[in-house]
Enzyme design. Structure first.
Site, mmCIF file in Angstrom:
data_model
loop_
_atom_site.group_PDB
_atom_site.id
_atom_site.type_symbol
_atom_site.label_atom_id
_atom_site.label_comp_id
_atom_site.label_asym_id
_atom_site.label_seq_id
_atom_site.Cartn_x
_atom_site.Cartn_y
_atom_site.Cartn_z
ATOM 1 N N GLY A 32 -6.578 -1.066 -2.945
ATOM 2 C CA GLY A 32 -5.407 -0.517 -3.621
ATOM 3 C C GLY A 32 -4.703 -1.508 -4.534
ATOM 4 N N ILE A 33 -3.395 -1.441 -4.500
ATOM 5 C CA ILE A 33 -2.563 -2.252 -5.400
ATOM 6 C C ILE A 33 -2.747 -3.744 -5.124
ATOM 7 C CG2 ILE A 33 -0.138 -2.804 -5.898
ATOM 8 C CD1 ILE A 33 0.443 0.261 -5.463
ATOM 9 N N TYR A 90 8.863 5.979 6.499
ATOM 10 C CA TYR A 90 8.545 5.272 5.253
ATOM 11 C C TYR A 90 9.818 4.971 4.460
ATOM 12 C CZ TYR A 90 5.990 4.075 0.969
ATOM 13 O OH TYR A 90 5.480 3.405 -0.135
ATOM 14 N N VAL A 147 0.905 5.759 -7.637
ATOM 15 C CA VAL A 147 -0.339 5.134 -8.078
ATOM 16 C C VAL A 147 -1.545 5.754 -7.355
ATOM 17 C CG1 VAL A 147 -1.497 2.909 -8.414
ATOM 18 C CG2 VAL A 147 1.004 3.000 -8.278
ATOM 19 N N THR A 197 -4.208 5.484 -5.294
ATOM 20 C CA THR A 197 -4.825 4.623 -4.274
ATOM 21 C C THR A 197 -5.146 5.489 -3.058
ATOM 22 O OG1 THR A 197 -2.735 4.116 -3.190
ATOM 23 C CG2 THR A 197 -3.398 2.650 -4.993
#
Ligand SMILES: NC(=O)c1ccc[n+]([C@@H]2O[C@H](COP(=O)([O-])OP(=O)(O)OC[C@H]3O[C@@H](n4cnc5c(N)ncnc54)[C@H](OP(=O)(O)O)[C@@H]3O)[C@@H](O)[C@H]2O)c1
Length: 228
Positions: free
Chosen positions: A12-13, A150, A183, A185
């Site tokens: 991912g990022i 989250y 994004v 991912t």
């Protein structure tokens, strides 16, 4: 050669940060929970890349990283490791265990990394620590998805930068929160037109433009200020 340390760098990022900084001539210390399965990092193998076994919930692993980097200046720490559990984040669905895991990764882990590498960041005149946070942790954000673990842990992460920006200012260390955008991912099921390459390119520009006048604040990947 400037040096970066990145958590959750195996996909991912985080992996894209590692790829871009390596391509730019940086030395990269990449954290991965299972280095033996970090295929993306294996593809980037070079003398400039050091992969460390690093679960940010594990203080012994953080201490081992700090020991390995003892005396080495770190120009940039990226607290990137993150967890999001989709529908299990919702009202009536989430458990205390999940909430605690996200506190341990997003908040306790990020803080422990900043403390463990504070001397490395201060060395050489002062580095930069960034937390890859989220608009979901901001009151001013318009997407009101109620992902309790989250959102609340990213809000707490955002507040860390306020305190750290004060405590580390004397050492010339700049601290900031970054919002990567939505994004494509694993975390989002790749359901976005914004690629890791675009998001990370934008965040790298933001990071390059950070200075003491911007410390303690939050920025979007495209350079805009985040309302938090
Ligand atoms: N993608 C988005 O749209 C978006 C939006 C806002 C914010 N963010 C934030 O951006 C960061 C990166 O997200 P991503 O989209 O790249 O997610 P991802 O593809 O799911 O990757 C998450 C990374 O975090 C690592 N990680 C999870 N728990 C960890 C732990 N206890 N210790 C060390 N590493 C751990 C994972 O390692 P394993 O492979 O071992 O699981 C993985 O490398 C996260 O903080 C996320 O909250 C993402």
């Amino acid at each position: 050669m400037p040096t970066a340390a990145i958590t959750g760098a195996n996909r991912g990022i985080g992996l894209e940060f590692a790829r871009q900084y390596l391509a730019d001539g940086w030395r990269v210390h990449a954290g991965a929970r299972r280095p033996e399965a970090a295929d993306g990092l294996a593809e980037l193998a070079s003398d400039a890349l050091v992969v460390h076994e690093l679960d940010v919930r594990d203080r012994a692993r953080i201490a081992a990283l700090a020991a390995a980097l003892d005396g080495e200046p770190v120009d940039l720490l990226i607290n990137n490791a993150g967890v999001w559990r989709g529908g299990l984040e919702l009202h009536g669905r989430f458990s205390d265990e999940l909430w605690l895991e996200e506190f341990e990764v997003h908040v306790f882990g990020a803080m422990a990394m900043c403390q463990a590498l504070a001397a490395n960041l201060a060395a050489g005149g002062g580095g930069t620590a960034v937390n890859i946070s989220s608009g979901n942790g901001c009151f001013g954000w318009t997407d009101k998805s109620p992902d309790y673990p989250y959102n609340s842990t990213k809000a707490a992460l955002n507040m860390l930068a306020r305190g750290l920006s004060v405590d580390l200012a004397g050492d010339g260390v700049v601290v900031a929160n970054l919002s990567p955008g939505f994004v494509a991912t694993d975390m989002t099921g790749h359901a976005s037109g914004l690629t890791p390459r675009e998001s990370v390119s934008g965040m790298r520009k933001v990071i390059a433009g950070l200075d003491m006048g911007k410390t303690g604040a939050m920025w979007r990947y495209d350079g805009g200020a985040m309302p938090w």
